[in-house]
Design a protein around this motif. Structure first.
Motif, PDB file in Angstrom:
ATOM      1  N   PRO B 128       0.847  -1.190   0.000  1.00  0.00           N
ATOM      2  CA  PRO B 128       0.000   0.000   0.000  1.00  0.00           C
ATOM      3  C   PRO B 128       0.889   1.248   0.000  1.00  0.00           C
ATOM      4  O   PRO B 128       1.969   1.234   0.598  1.00  0.00           O
ATOM      5  CB  PRO B 128      -0.747  -0.109   1.334  1.00  0.00           C
ATOM      6  N   THR B 129       0.486   2.284  -0.694  1.00  0.00           N
ATOM      7  CA  THR B 129       1.197   3.567  -0.620  1.00  0.00           C
ATOM      8  C   THR B 129       0.167   4.664  -0.342  1.00  0.00           C
ATOM      9  O   THR B 129      -1.040   4.398  -0.354  1.00  0.00           O
ATOM     10  CB  THR B 129       1.924   3.911  -1.935  1.00  0.00           C
ATOM     11  N   ALA B 130       0.672   5.867  -0.122  1.00  0.00           N
ATOM     12  CA  ALA B 130      -0.236   6.970   0.218  1.00  0.00           C
ATOM     13  C   ALA B 130      -1.163   7.313  -0.941  1.00  0.00           C
ATOM     14  O   ALA B 130      -2.219   7.909  -0.740  1.00  0.00           O
ATOM     15  CB  ALA B 130       0.576   8.197   0.629  1.00  0.00           C
ATOM     16  N   LEU B 216       6.970   4.705  -0.375  1.00  0.00           N
ATOM     17  CA  LEU B 216       5.755   4.433   0.396  1.00  0.00           C
ATOM     18  C   LEU B 216       4.741   5.571   0.267  1.00  0.00           C
ATOM     19  O   LEU B 216       3.558   5.388   0.531  1.00  0.00           O
ATOM     20  CB  LEU B 216       6.100   4.198   1.864  1.00  0.00           C
ATOM     21  N   VAL B 237       8.135  -2.154   7.143  1.00  0.00           N
ATOM     22  CA  VAL B 237       6.752  -1.646   7.086  1.00  0.00           C
ATOM     23  C   VAL B 237       5.905  -2.387   8.115  1.00  0.00           C
ATOM     24  O   VAL B 237       5.160  -1.775   8.886  1.00  0.00           O
ATOM     25  CB  VAL B 237       6.150  -1.822   5.669  1.00  0.00           C
ATOM     26  N   GLU B 238       6.066  -3.705   8.142  1.00  0.00           N
ATOM     27  CA  GLU B 238       5.295  -4.530   9.084  1.00  0.00           C
ATOM     28  C   GLU B 238       5.600  -4.118  10.529  1.00  0.00           C
ATOM     29  O   GLU B 238       4.695  -3.910  11.338  1.00  0.00           O
ATOM     30  CB  GLU B 238       5.666  -5.998   8.855  1.00  0.00           C
ATOM     31  N   SER B 268     -13.744   3.850  11.815  1.00  0.00           N
ATOM     32  CA  SER B 268     -12.983   4.473  10.732  1.00  0.00           C
ATOM     33  C   SER B 268     -11.568   3.917  10.670  1.00  0.00           C
ATOM     34  O   SER B 268     -10.989   3.778   9.590  1.00  0.00           O
ATOM     35  CB  SER B 268     -12.904   5.985  10.931  1.00  0.00           C
ATOM     36  N   LEU B 269     -11.002   3.604  11.828  1.00  0.00           N
ATOM     37  CA  LEU B 269      -9.619   3.110  11.843  1.00  0.00           C
ATOM     38  C   LEU B 269      -9.501   1.689  11.289  1.00  0.00           C
ATOM     39  O   LEU B 269      -8.412   1.254  10.936  1.00  0.00           O
ATOM     40  CB  LEU B 269      -9.042   3.165  13.258  1.00  0.00           C
ATOM     41  N   VAL B 272      -7.737   1.566   8.069  1.00  0.00           N
ATOM     42  CA  VAL B 272      -6.283   1.762   8.135  1.00  0.00           C
ATOM     43  C   VAL B 272      -5.613   0.423   8.419  1.00  0.00           C
ATOM     44  O   VAL B 272      -4.616   0.064   7.793  1.00  0.00           O
ATOM     45  CB  VAL B 272      -5.916   2.798   9.222  1.00  0.00           C
ATOM     46  N   LEU B 275      -5.558  -1.845   5.410  1.00  0.00           N
ATOM     47  CA  LEU B 275      -4.544  -1.442   4.432  1.00  0.00           C
ATOM     48  C   LEU B 275      -3.279  -2.265   4.590  1.00  0.00           C
ATOM     49  O   LEU B 275      -2.581  -2.569   3.622  1.00  0.00           O
ATOM     50  CB  LEU B 275      -4.238   0.040   4.680  1.00  0.00           C
ATOM     51  N   LEU B 276      -2.947  -2.600   5.839  1.00  0.00           N
ATOM     52  CA  LEU B 276      -1.682  -3.275   6.108  1.00  0.00           C
ATOM     53  C   LEU B 276      -1.850  -4.753   6.397  1.00  0.00           C
ATOM     54  O   LEU B 276      -0.897  -5.435   6.765  1.00  0.00           O
ATOM     55  CB  LEU B 276      -1.002  -2.590   7.298  1.00  0.00           C
TER      56      LEU B 276
END
Lengths: 337, 337
Positions: B128-130, B216, B237-238, B268-269, B272, B275-276
């Protein structure tokens, strides 16, 4: 204790350097030497120069576009060259710069010199982990490394963790892509053998290979890496943090409910952001140089510079350079092999 | 479309594999072959085997403690070896395993074989990237690399991004520790020259060096790395995500106010965290193998296996292997140099 500062180095120089240095002087009492264009430095002062703070004029500035390897030589009257020469001559106890990393490393290596027997100086930033902190050595000063360099980085990190992190027997791990000794590339295999021997002889507390994720969760006190992969680790932490905090911000703004929640957690989350803010540490030493030379982040503000001066004072008082000098015989491969 | 699964591979096998495969079959209609101990597989079934799902008995299991390089050969009746042999013989369109990465790679390379002219198979996970996603190639299959391997990884990543990420002209960046061509170690310098040439000749959209933090944040579609440093990036990243999410949890629990806030942002979180979560992707292909072989995470649950089957179907239909075969001449250094 006298700290020499490169007043012209960094994106916010000279204002941030002058302000940060004055703050540090007021708070810890260290004497300060501001090296740079006297006129520009004086323009940053509000009142008279406090006692214990002096200015040394240097008319040139090493720019980011200058060739790092030769800048300190070609610009003899630069703040970098004048400051490092003062350090070399004993006119101060440490040198701090937020300027070009490459130029600072070249100047430190060729003017101040490495500790006798140290093959390469390394950058040793302290990383936050889930259980405390870990020193990463190297993180970018040396892209191409030999097993002997890595062995020396392990010792440099070991003494740093003992002297500056208060760890009696630092757990030294080799950054690798798996725990087994057979993992990784040729450089890792050869380095593993050297570190294992140092561990067997009781010179280092070598805990074996460590993966990047385990390291960030607190698996080692010292992470040994070549400058290339250490830098990848460091920059990935930075990028992953930005990615995550950015996505969190989006998530917080996604509904009225989450916006309200974000207001309530805002204060507590400040500490999390602080954890990853390089300004909190301020400066990173070049480990292996015979006198304390510290690099502050190029984007340092006054607070970062103040903290970098604190790190310089701690480093100069720590005794780490004497430790390296006392153990240099076992840090060489000829003696070890 | 028929997907062969290693029913015995992974921490949660065979239950998670069987459940995930059945879910995938129900949702996308792909035929499924479950390879492993028939008795163990049948014990995981609630009803009769659905039409389009079959079991192929294999009595042995490749364990994590087996030597990866020889396991597939010594255990001829293992689910790994039987499954890969079926793929080789055209009795299925892709093979998915959550077992030992090393054993799978060795089996894929020596049984199914690489595409003719490809020097090394690489693992290509999607990060994943921004701003979206980026393919990292390699991330651990090859610790020691040559410039030619990296050139080939760039092409493999390029075709992947075109065929499976819908990017017409993927931005190919070389993972490095600075933007300038002079940055990095010898491997990077030599690889840069090869990639620059491929860019000049219009074969790749080479955008130069890319640092891990920029990558990233979305600076490239394909990140070219040796397996050692690519794995450092991936694991960092992990680790950074775990570190940050852990510290956030602590921050949320630090006061009554923040606890209340945490309740409000919780939903909402979730996005996030998703994503990972590697289970969201499910499987990573070995790029460069002549038929689709995908690795699922060792800790895969049924959802991860289901998603890995979806990835296998996409990969088998994508045409990427034909792309590599059609361009193999320019992927070699002899022809390029």
């Amino acid at each position: 204790m006298k700290i020499i500062l490169d007043a012209m180095g960094g994106d916010n120089a000279p204002l941030a350097v002058v302000q940060g240095a004055l703050e540090a002087h007021a708070q810890c009492g260290a004497d300060i030497v501001l090296v740079g264009r006297e006129e520009d430095i004086r323009a940053c002062l509000i009142g008279p120069l406090p006692e214990g703070v002096e200015i040394v004029n240097a008319t040139e500035v090493v720019e980011m576009c200058d060739d790092p390897a030769t800048a300190f030589k070609r610009k003899k009257d630069s703040s970098l060259t004048v400051g490092l020469t003062m350090l070399k001559n004993g006119e101060g106890d440490a040198f701090v710069s937020a300027g070009s990393t490459g130029a600072l490393l070249a100047g430190a290596t060729l003017l101040v010199k490495r500790i006798r027997g140290v093959r390469r100086a390394a950058m040793g930033p302290v990383l936050p982990t889930a259980t405390g902190r870990a020193l990463l050595c190297d993180c970018g000063a040396n892209a191409d490394c030999t097993p002997e360099y890595l062995l020396q980085f392990a010792y440099l990190g070991n003494f740093y963790a003992q002297r500056l992190m208060g760890v009696e027997k630092p757990r030294v791990g080799l950054l690798n892509i798996g725990a087994e000794p057979s993992k990784g590339d040729t450089l890792r295999h050869e380095t593993y053998a050297l570190l294992e021997e140092a561990g067997r002889e009781g010179r280092l507390n070598f805990i074996g290979n460590i993966e990047a994720n385990t390291a960030l969760l607190g698996g080692a006190d010292v992470i040994v890496a070549d400058g290339y992969s250490g830098n990848i680790l460091l920059k990935t932490v930075e990028g992953a943090a930005k990615l995550l905090l950015g996505e969190m911000k989006k998530a917080f703004l996604s509904s009225t409910k989450s916006k309200l929640g974000a207001l309530l957690v805002k204060d507590s989350l400040g500490d999390v952001k602080k954890l990853l803010d390089p300004s909190e540490v301020g400066g990173t030493p070049f480990l292996g140089i015979s006198k304390p030379v510290l690099k502050a982040h190029g984007s340092s503000d006054a607070r970062a510079i103040r903290n970098a001066v604190f790190r310089a004072v701690e480093y100069a008082q720590s005794g780490i350079i004497a430790d390296v000098e006392a153990h240099i015989d076992v840090m060489k491969v000829e003696k070890n092999g």
